[in-house]
Design an enzyme around this catalytic site. Structure first.
Site, PDB file in Angstrom:
ATOM      1  N   LYS A 150       0.812  -1.228   0.000  1.00 23.96           N
ATOM      2  CA  LYS A 150       0.000   0.000   0.000  1.00 23.96           C
ATOM      3  C   LYS A 150       0.841   1.271   0.000  1.00 23.96           C
ATOM      4  O   LYS A 150       0.672   2.158   0.843  1.00 23.96           O
ATOM      5  CB  LYS A 150      -0.952   0.002   1.187  1.00 23.96           C
ATOM      6  CG  LYS A 150      -1.980  -1.136   1.118  1.00 23.96           C
ATOM      7  CD  LYS A 150      -3.018  -1.043   2.195  1.00 23.96           C
ATOM      8  CE  LYS A 150      -3.946  -2.233   2.205  1.00 23.96           C
ATOM      9  NZ  LYS A 150      -3.331  -3.513   2.589  1.00 23.96           N
TER      10      LYS A 150
HETATM   11  O1  LIG Z   1      -9.333  -3.068   1.594  1.00 22.15           O
HETATM   12  C1  LIG Z   1      -8.457  -3.839   1.979  1.00 22.15           C
HETATM   13  C2  LIG Z   1      -7.179  -3.847   1.447  1.00 22.15           C
HETATM   14  C3  LIG Z   1      -6.281  -4.774   1.882  1.00 22.15           C
HETATM   15  N1  LIG Z   1      -6.602  -5.676   2.838  1.00 22.15           N
HETATM   16  C4  LIG Z   1      -5.570  -6.668   3.242  1.00 22.15           C
HETATM   17  O2  LIG Z   1      -6.019  -7.972   2.871  1.00 22.15           O
HETATM   18  C5  LIG Z   1      -5.733  -8.894   3.905  1.00 22.15           C
HETATM   19  C6  LIG Z   1      -7.033  -9.416   4.490  1.00 22.15           C
HETATM   20  O3  LIG Z   1      -6.776 -10.410   5.440  1.00 22.15           O
HETATM   21  P1  LIG Z   1      -7.944 -11.351   6.015  1.00 22.15           P
HETATM   22  O4  LIG Z   1      -7.247 -12.193   7.028  1.00 22.15           O
HETATM   23  O5  LIG Z   1      -8.473 -12.165   4.865  1.00 22.15           O
HETATM   24  O6  LIG Z   1      -8.972 -10.462   6.613  1.00 22.15           O
HETATM   25  C7  LIG Z   1      -4.864  -8.160   4.910  1.00 22.15           C
HETATM   26  O7  LIG Z   1      -3.508  -8.331   4.555  1.00 22.15           O
HETATM   27  C8  LIG Z   1      -5.260  -6.717   4.725  1.00 22.15           C
HETATM   28  O8  LIG Z   1      -4.210  -5.821   5.047  1.00 22.15           O
HETATM   29  C9  LIG Z   1      -7.864  -5.674   3.362  1.00 22.15           C
HETATM   30  O9  LIG Z   1      -8.206  -6.493   4.235  1.00 22.15           O
HETATM   31  N2  LIG Z   1      -8.756  -4.753   2.908  1.00 22.15           N
END
Ligand SMILES: O=c1ccn([C@@H]2O[C@H](COP(=O)(O)O)[C@@H](O)[C@H]2O)c(=O)[nH]1
Length: 278
Positions: free
Chosen positions: A96
């Site tokens: 990001k």
């Molecule tokens: O809008 C967003 C952008 C990035 N993320 C990232 O994706 C994963 C989600 O992890 P989970 O365990 O599936 O919840 C995480 O690395 C976030 O930083 C997001 O969730 N939402």
């Protein structure tokens, strides 16, 4: 040079529409019986690569969980990236990044220049210094067959206040991001290399994604409450461009590699059904 969009299209055709995150949360390390240190981080990452690197289209290491261990953690991130590439999955580094253009050029060199130790297939980027400030990333990505996924409508509840604010021309901030990325992908076949991040948790927001012609990364599935069945509500007619992304939902199944594979197969089946309506 084959574009990222073309490489992603092929990977998804061959392996299915799924991105799995490597998010070594302290709680997951403990659940896997690993120490909360670089040895635990290394074992965790190697296990995910071994279980999924040869079968999942895209793997998304979350940089924060590596950075928290300093230079040794970043070293493990570098070797994880190499292992994933050798195993055949595309690597999307969730980092990001965003800044003024001259600094974005340095971030681009760090992640999208093939000579960098942290070189990956694609990165996530933040547009809140203006989508135009990300131009050096778009240029280097295009030059080397890389991709950039720009935050548009994130999965967290706090994002809406900024992203859905209405600008002077009546569009939301998110829609202006969507429209600028759509321009970059114009005419690309079979798929543009510039994607958007649109959370699977956001419901029907009325945003127009129909002109994006690029991948739509959908995090927020599983642990954050988003469901494969709910993707239709969020994405409507843009469903074919969606790349569903799961981290904890799959990682909870570890450390057993067979169990990790089974969890990935289960969510992939759910997503295939949701995306094709089958
Ligand atoms: O809008 C967003 C952008 C990035 N993320 C990232 O994706 C994963 C989600 O992890 P989970 O365990 O599936 O919840 C995480 O690395 C976030 O930083 C997001 O969730 N939402």
């Amino acid at each position: 040079m084959e574009s990222f969009g073309a490489r992603l299209h092929r990977a998804v055709t061959e392996r299915g529409p799924l991105c799995v995150g490597i998010d070594p949360h302290p709680g997951l390390l403990a659940r896997w019986g690993l120490s909360d240190d670089v040895r635990g981080l290394d074992r965790f990452s190697r296990t995910v690569v071994e279980a999924l690197g040869d079968r999942v289209a895209v793997v998304k290491p979350q940089s924060a969980f590596f950075e928290r261990f300093g230079s040794q953690g970043v070293g493990i991130l570098e070797s994880t990236i190499r292992q994933l590439r050798d195993a055949g999955s595309l690597v999307l580094l969730d980092v990001k990044r965003g800044d003024i253009g001259s600094t974005v050029a340095a971030y681009a060199a760090a992640y999208l220049d093939p000579s960098s130790p942290l070189y990956v297939d694609a990165v996530t980027a933040s547009p809140y210094l203006g989508v135009g400030s990300l131009a050096p990333m778009f240029e280097l990505a295009a030059a080397h067959g890389g991709g950039v996924f720009v935050l548009a409508l994130t999965s967290n509840p706090e994002g809406a206040a900024v992203q859905r604010a209405v600008t002077a021309d009546g569009r939301t901030v998110a829609q202006t991001v969507i429209d600028e990325i759509s321009q970059l992908n114009r005419g690309a076949e079979p798929l543009g290399s510039f994607g958007l991040v649109v959370g699977a948790t956001i419901g029907d927001t009325g945003h127009d994604l129909s002109g994006v012609n690029g991948p739509l990364l959908a995090p927020g599935l599983g642990a954050q409450g988003g469901t494969a069945a709910g993707l239709r509500t969020v994405f409507g007619s843009s469903l074919p461009s969606v790349l569903p992304s799961y981290s904890r939902e799959v990682l909870h199944a570890g450390p057993d590699t067979a169990a990790l594979r089974a969890a990935a197969e289960r969510v992939l089946a759910d997503c295939r059904a949701a995306l094709t309506g089958a």
